[in-house]
Design an enzyme around this catalytic site. Sequence first.
Site, PDB file in Angstrom:
ATOM      1  CG  ASP A   1      -2.694  -2.577 -12.961  1.00  0.00           C
ATOM      2  OD1 ASP A   1      -2.964  -1.922 -11.940  1.00  0.00           O
ATOM      3  OD2 ASP A   1      -3.563  -3.083 -13.692  1.00  0.00           O
TER       4      ASP A   1
ATOM      5  CG  ASN B   1       1.865  -0.635  -7.131  1.00  0.00           C
ATOM      6  OD1 ASN B   1       2.566  -1.576  -7.478  1.00  0.00           O
ATOM      7  ND2 ASN B   1       2.124   0.622  -7.456  1.00  0.00           N
TER       8      ASN B   1
ATOM      9  CD  GLU C   1      -8.289   8.547 -17.766  1.00  0.00           C
ATOM     10  OE1 GLU C   1      -7.146   8.029 -17.780  1.00  0.00           O
ATOM     11  OE2 GLU C   1      -8.636   9.422 -18.594  1.00  0.00           O
ATOM     12  CG  ASN C   2      -4.343   6.719 -11.838  1.00  0.00           C
ATOM     13  OD1 ASN C   2      -3.213   6.511 -12.272  1.00  0.00           O
ATOM     14  ND2 ASN C   2      -5.289   5.777 -11.871  1.00  0.00           N
ATOM     15  CD1 TRP C   3      -6.142  13.707 -12.446  1.00  0.00           C
ATOM     16  CD2 TRP C   3      -5.319  14.238 -10.430  1.00  0.00           C
ATOM     17  NE1 TRP C   3      -4.928  14.326 -12.632  1.00  0.00           N
ATOM     18  CE2 TRP C   3      -4.402  14.668 -11.421  1.00  0.00           C
ATOM     19  CE3 TRP C   3      -5.010  14.458  -9.081  1.00  0.00           C
ATOM     20  CZ2 TRP C   3      -3.196  15.312 -11.103  1.00  0.00           C
ATOM     21  CZ3 TRP C   3      -3.811  15.098  -8.772  1.00  0.00           C
ATOM     22  CH2 TRP C   3      -2.929  15.508  -9.766  1.00  0.00           C
TER      23      TRP C   3
HETATM   24  C1  FPP Z   1      -1.003   0.790 -10.199  1.00  0.00           C
HETATM   25  O1  FPP Z   1      -1.406  -0.082  -9.177  1.00  0.00           O
HETATM   26  C2  FPP Z   1       0.027   1.711  -9.739  1.00  0.00           C
HETATM   27  C3  FPP Z   1      -0.104   3.069  -9.662  1.00  0.00           C
HETATM   28  C4  FPP Z   1      -1.318   3.794 -10.049  1.00  0.00           C
HETATM   29  C5  FPP Z   1       0.987   3.895  -9.139  1.00  0.00           C
HETATM   30  C6  FPP Z   1       2.335   3.496  -9.638  1.00  0.00           C
HETATM   31  C7  FPP Z   1       3.339   4.167  -8.819  1.00  0.00           C
HETATM   32  C8  FPP Z   1       4.479   3.589  -8.375  1.00  0.00           C
HETATM   33  C9  FPP Z   1       4.893   2.200  -8.682  1.00  0.00           C
HETATM   34  C10 FPP Z   1       5.391   4.421  -7.596  1.00  0.00           C
HETATM   35  C11 FPP Z   1       6.352   4.978  -8.585  1.00  0.00           C
HETATM   36  C12 FPP Z   1       7.176   6.053  -8.063  1.00  0.00           C
HETATM   37  C13 FPP Z   1       7.674   7.040  -8.859  1.00  0.00           C
HETATM   38  C14 FPP Z   1       8.675   7.994  -8.344  1.00  0.00           C
HETATM   39  C15 FPP Z   1       7.216   7.194 -10.248  1.00  0.00           C
HETATM   40  P1  FPP Z   1      -2.922  -0.017  -8.710  1.00  0.00           P
HETATM   41  O2  FPP Z   1      -3.025   0.902  -7.566  1.00  0.00           O
HETATM   42  O3  FPP Z   1      -3.773   0.304  -9.886  1.00  0.00           O
HETATM   43  O4  FPP Z   1      -3.140  -1.497  -8.246  1.00  0.00           O
HETATM   44  P2  FPP Z   1      -4.495  -2.304  -8.322  1.00  0.00           P
HETATM   45  O5  FPP Z   1      -4.811  -2.439  -9.781  1.00  0.00           O
HETATM   46  O6  FPP Z   1      -4.127  -3.594  -7.688  1.00  0.00           O
HETATM   47  O7  FPP Z   1      -5.518  -1.530  -7.569  1.00  0.00           O
END
Ligand code: FPP
Length: 261
Positions: free
Chosen positions: A38, A40, A85-87
């Site tokens: 979490d 990113n 839920e990410n959709w």
């Molecule tokens: C959560 O951060 C992350 C994700 C929903 C995507 C995770 C995907 C990767 C790390 C890429 C992985 C690659 C492969 C090939 C599996 P967020 O977007 O929820 O961050 P936030 O909470 O700060 O908004």
Amino acid sequence: MEFDSEKLRAYYADAPEDITLEDIDLERRPKHVSIIMDGNGRWAQARGMDRTKGHAAGVDSLRETVTTCVRMGIDVLSVYAFSTENWKRPQREVDMLMHLFATTLMKELPLFHQENVQLRFFGDLTALPKKTYDVFMEGLEETKGNTGMIFALAVNYGSRAEITRAAQMLAQDVLEGSLKVEEISQAALESYLYTAGLPDPDLLIRSSGELRLSNYLLWQLAYTEFYVTDTYWPDFDRWEFLRAIRAYQSRDRRFGGVKTK
Ligand code: FPP
């Protein structure tokens, strides 16, 4: 899982002040580590960048974590990459993620082979864009003979959907007569989950400070130790992993019983 301790020591040279490889007991390392990756988006936003840049940076952390787990002889690494839920995220971000999954997987296949890693997926892959689906199937096929660490990606995964699906398949088997109602046990139910045949996670790591499960492995995490770090996923590295193992080893796991030592 076997591991090369010389190689691991070299990998863990240049230790920061607060932790070294000697701080953990390799004999008591977890067999299955699961991670909710979490933060990113927040990592990118904190740098004035687009959220999608955070996902791209997250791939580097994931690659390092796969390598770390292989070096340490972890049996199973599972990660939550995309939930049911990410959709609901903006279409552009969803598209970017699906593209990133496909391109990353294709690019990393040689690494998986080199490290003898076997891929696995948790989730309903049929809902994915065709390109992503095809690459995932290719990844499964290409790595099915590998005998090292199992690396499981949860994509379009939700625990409630997983348990509902298990109930449907189980009911179908009862209807068809291949399973009797008296034979429905916890082990029988587990055999319908995406995690069938895998040990439950010993350790769940969640990055970026959130204290919730987000519909992840609700059944399988019943006795799992949790480790939450404030570090955003793109900043998560081998040392953070070591800190998580150290915390895990400081816990007294009783599984509902009394003191084990
Ligand atoms: C959560 O951060 C992350 C994700 C929903 C995507 C995770 C995907 C990767 C790390 C890429 C992985 C690659 C492969 C090939 C599996 P967020 O977007 O929820 O961050 P936030 O909470 O700060 O908004």
